[in-house]
Write a protein that holds these residues in place. Structure first.
Motif, short mmCIF file in Angstrom:
data_model
loop_
_atom_site.label_atom_id
_atom_site.label_comp_id
_atom_site.label_asym_id
_atom_site.label_seq_id
_atom_site.Cartn_x
_atom_site.Cartn_y
_atom_site.Cartn_z
N THR A 403 0.86 -1.20 0.00
CA THR A 403 0.00 0.00 0.00
C THR A 403 0.89 1.24 0.00
O THR A 403 2.09 1.18 0.32
N GLN A 404 0.27 2.38 -0.32
CA GLN A 404 1.04 3.63 -0.37
C GLN A 404 1.57 4.00 1.01
O GLN A 404 2.66 4.56 1.13
N PHE A 405 0.81 3.68 2.06
CA PHE A 405 1.27 3.96 3.42
C PHE A 405 2.61 3.31 3.69
O PHE A 405 3.57 3.97 4.14
N TRP A 406 2.74 2.03 3.40
CA TRP A 406 3.99 1.32 3.68
C TRP A 406 5.10 1.72 2.72
O TRP A 406 6.28 1.78 3.11
N ARG A 407 4.75 2.04 1.50
CA ARG A 407 5.78 2.52 0.56
C ARG A 407 6.35 3.85 1.04
O ARG A 407 7.56 4.07 0.98
N ASP A 408 5.48 4.72 1.53
CA ASP A 408 5.96 6.01 2.03
C ASP A 408 6.77 5.85 3.31
O ASP A 408 7.75 6.57 3.54
N CYS A 409 6.37 4.91 4.18
CA CYS A 409 7.14 4.66 5.40
C CYS A 409 8.55 4.20 5.07
O CYS A 409 9.54 4.64 5.70
N SER A 410 8.68 3.32 4.10
CA SER A 410 9.99 2.75 3.78
C SER A 410 10.89 3.76 3.06
O SER A 410 12.11 3.65 3.13
N SER A 411 10.30 4.74 2.39
CA SER A 411 11.10 5.69 1.61
C SER A 411 11.34 7.02 2.31
O SER A 411 12.08 7.86 1.80
N MET A 412 10.74 7.23 3.47
CA MET A 412 10.88 8.54 4.13
C MET A 412 12.30 8.75 4.66
O MET A 412 13.04 7.81 4.93
N SER A 413 12.66 10.02 4.81
CA SER A 413 13.91 10.37 5.47
C SER A 413 13.73 10.16 6.97
O SER A 413 12.67 10.46 7.52
N ILE A 414 14.74 9.63 7.62
CA ILE A 414 14.65 9.35 9.06
C ILE A 414 15.69 10.15 9.81
O ILE A 414 16.65 10.67 9.22
N PRO A 415 15.53 10.30 11.14
CA PRO A 415 16.52 11.06 11.92
C PRO A 415 17.92 10.46 11.79
O PRO A 415 18.06 9.23 11.77
N PRO A 416 18.95 11.30 11.69
CA PRO A 416 20.33 10.78 11.58
C PRO A 416 20.70 9.84 12.72
O PRO A 416 21.46 8.88 12.52
N SER A 417 20.15 10.09 13.91
CA SER A 417 20.45 9.24 15.05
C SER A 417 19.98 7.81 14.82
O SER A 417 20.66 6.85 15.21
N LEU A 418 18.84 7.65 14.18
CA LEU A 418 18.33 6.32 13.87
C LEU A 418 19.09 5.70 12.71
O LEU A 418 19.41 4.51 12.74
#
Length: 505
Positions: A403-418
Motif C-alpha cells: 500500500t502507499q502507506f507502507w511505501r511512504d514509510c519505507s522511503s521517508m527520510s529518518i533522523p540521523p540518530s536512527l
C-alpha cells in the motif's frame, strides 16, 4: 562576573501543589508525590467526572514494576483490582511483510561475551547451519509463545502487565487518598498567571473556587490547559516521521484464554492492538487519516476482532510529538499534555511514571532552580527522542510495498540518530545503548532482525569457537530455555490463582 540574585519566584519554597487532571497521569503522580513528600506538602488534585479520559493505555513495560515498588503497591491486590494479566512482550504480525511476524520480548537473548553480544555467536551459528531462530534462545519469548507464566527466583522472567486503565486510575486514587491527597471535583475555567514572572498563580474552577498553589502539575491530557494554553509552550510535531494521527478503540468480551503478550497486527494504513485482560480484551486500530478514512478504519478494526462488543467504537485524535519544554516556570506537564508517542511499544504509562520519578528526584522543595529545570527538560527530551527513533524503526525498515502507506514509510527520510544505529547493525552487527535509554541492546536487536536486517559480519570472537564448541554453546542455551518453559504453568491459570491470593510471589 558578579552572580545575579535569583528571582523571588525561583527561591520561594514549594509547599502547596495542585495536580490538574486525573486519569493514569494524575493519579500516578498523586500516589508517588504523596507517598514520598506528603508529610511536607499540601497536595490537591482537581478532576471532573464529566471529562472522559483517553483510557486506552492498557499495556505496560517492565519499568512499571519499579514505580510500583516506589509506592509500595501490592502486586496481587493491584492485579485483582485492575483485572490485570502478565505480559512478556509484543508479537508484531505482518510488520516485516504480509504474513511475516516477529516477537519483541522483554527478556535477554542468549549469553553475551564481554567482547561481543550473543547475536555475533548466533550469526556465526547461522552461517555454519548450527543455529535455529534467534528467539529460540530467549526465555520470555518461548514462554509467551507457549502461553505460560510464573514468577521465577531471582527475577529470571522479565514481565510487565496488561491492565484496565480506568480501574488502574481508581486503584491509584484509593492509594493516594490513603496517603493524604485531597481530591476536588470541578472543571478548570481559567488559569491565572503572574504578569511579571509568567508563573501560574491559581486555577479558577467553574464552581467559582480559586485554587492557589506554589507548583502546578498539568495532567489535562491533549488539552494541555496549563503548559500549552497558559504557559504558551510550543509543540514539536513529529508527523513527518510518524504518519499515524488517529485511533479507533473498542472493548470486547473474552472468548479465549488470555495470552501473556500484546498482539500488534499491521494493516494497510496502520496497525491494530489486541490486549487480553482477565475480564475482556482491549482492541484498537492506530491509523493515518491521510491514507484511510475513519469509516474504513472502523470497518477494518471490527472485521478483525473476536467476541461481542462491550463498548462502542471511539475515535481518538492525536499529533505525534512533544512539548518544547516539559517543565516551564512552576509547571510540569505529565502524560498527554507533555507529548504523545503512539502506543506501538507500550511506552505511554512508562513516560508518565518515569517523569514522575524524575520530578521527585529534582523536586523544588526549597525553590525552583533553573538548572534543575534545564536538566529535567534535557533528560525528558532525550528519552522521548530515543523512543521516537525506536518506533520509527518499525515503520521504516519493512519489506511491505503493498500500500502507499507502507511505501511512504519505507522511503521517508529518518533522523540521523536512527540511521546511524541501522547502519551500525547492518554493517557490523553491533548495537549500543545511550545513557539512561529505555530500550536495551536486545530490544534493538530483536526488532532489527525481526524487520529483516541481517548483519553483514560478526565479531571475530565468534570465529575462535570451533563448530563443536559453538554448537554445544547454542544447544545448551536453547535446551535450558525449553526445560524452564516446560515447567511453567498455563498463564491464565497462574493469573487467577495469584490474583485471588492463592499463592505468593
Amino acid at each position: 562576573m558578579t552572580q545575579q540574585p535569583s528571582s523571588p519566584a525561583a527561591t520561594k519554597p514549594i509547599r502547596r501543589v495542585v495536580i490538574a487532571g486525573g486519569g493514569t497521569a494524575g493519579w500516578s503522580v498523586a500516589a508517588a508525590i504523596s507517598k514520598v513528600l506528603g508529610k511536607i506538602l499540601d497536595i490537591t488534585l482537581i478532576e471532573s467526572d464529566e471529562i472522559m479520559t483517553v483510557g486506552v493505555g492498557e499495556a505496560s513495560i517492565p519499568a512499571m514494576l519499579a514505580f510500583h515498588n516506589l509506592i509500595e503497591l501490592n502486586e496481587q491486590e493491584f492485579m485483582a483490582a485492575t483485572q490485570a494479566t502478565f505480559k512478556l512482550g509484543i508479537n508484531f504480525e505482518n510488520w516485516r511483510d504480509v504474513k511475516q511476524d516477529y516477537f519483541h520480548s522483554f527478556g535477554h537473548t542468549g549469553i553475551d561475551h564481554w567482547t561481543a553480544g550473543f547475536q555475533h555467536f548466533w550469526h556465526k551459528g547461522v552461517e555454519r547451519k548450527l543455529a535455529s531462530d534467534f528467539g529460540d534462545y530467549c526465555l520470555e519469548l518461548k514462554a509467551a509463545m507457549a502461553g505460560r507464566f510464573a514468577h521465577l527466583p531471582n527475577n529470571k522472567l522479565n514481565y510487565a502487565y496488561h491492565l484496565d486503565a480506568t480501574l488502574y486510575a481508581k486503584y491509584l486514587r484509593k492509594m493516594s487518598e490513603s496517603f493524604g491527597i485531597k481530591r476536588m471535583e470541578g472543571k478548570i475555567n481559567k488559569v491565572e498567571t503572574d504578569a511579571a514572572t509568567g508563573h501560574i498563580t491559581s486555577l479558577r474552577l467553574d464552581s467559582g473556587v480559586n485554587l492557589e498553589a506554589d507548583f502546578f502539575i498539568d495532567c489535562t491530557g491533549f488539552r494541555a490547559l496549563l503548559i500549552g494554553d497558559a504557559m504558551k509552550v510550543g509543540y514539536q510535531d513529529w508527523s513527518n516521521w510518524l504518519f499515524c494521527d488517529s485511533a479507533v478503540a473498542v472493548q470486547t468480551e473474552s472468548v479465549a484464554d488470555a495470552i501473556p503478550y500484546t498482539r500488534s497486527i499491521a494493516h494497510e494504513a496502520g496497525w491494530q492492538w489486541r490486549i487480553p485482560l482477565q475480564h475482556r480484551v482491549g482492541n484498537g486500530l492506530v491509523y493515518s487519516t491521510k491514507y484511510i478514512n475513519d469509516e474504513d478504519a472502523q470497518k477494518t478494526l471490527l472485521a478483525n476482532i473476536q467476541g461481542p462488543l462491550v463498548t462502542q467504537p471511539r475515535i481518538i485524535r492525536f499529533k505525534p510529538g512533544q512539548r518544547e519544554a516539559t517543565w516551564r516556570g512552576n509547571c510540569v506537564a505529565l502524560g498527554l499534555s507533555s507529548g504523545f508517542l503512539e502506543p506501538l511499544e507500550s511506552t505511554s504509562i512508562y513516560l508518565i511514571q518515569r517523569n514522575v520519578i524524575r520530578l521527585l528526584q529534582m523536586f523544588p522543595t526549597n525553590g525552583i532552580s533553573p538548572t534543575d529545570v534545564a536538566e529535567f527538560n534535557r533528560q525528558s527530551d532525550q528519552e522521548m527522542e530515543h523512543i521516537r527513533d525506536f518506533i520509527i524503526l518499525h515503520y521504516h525498515v519493512t519489506n511491505r510495498r503493498d500500500t502507499q502507506f507502507w511505501r511512504d514509510c519505507s522511503s521517508m527520510s529518518i533522523p540521523p540518530s536512527l540511521q546511524h544505529r541501522i547502519d551500525l547493525f547492518r554493517e557490523t552487527g553491533r548495537v549500543f545503548r545511550a545513557p539512561n535509554e529505555l530500550f536495551a541492546e536486545n530490544s534493538w536487536i530483536q526488532v532489527m532482525l525481526g524487520q529483516g536486517i541481517m548483519p553483514q559480519q560478526h565479531h571475530q570472537s565468534a570465529d575462535l569457537m570451533g563448530d563443536a564448541e559453538l554448537s554445544g554453546f547454542l544447544n545448551n542455551i536453547r535446551s535450558n530455555v525449553s526445560k524452564t518453559v516446560a515447567q511453567l504453568p498455563p498463564h491464565l491459570d497462574y493469573v487467577k490463582r495469584y490474583a485471588n491470593g492463592q499463592m505468593r510471589k
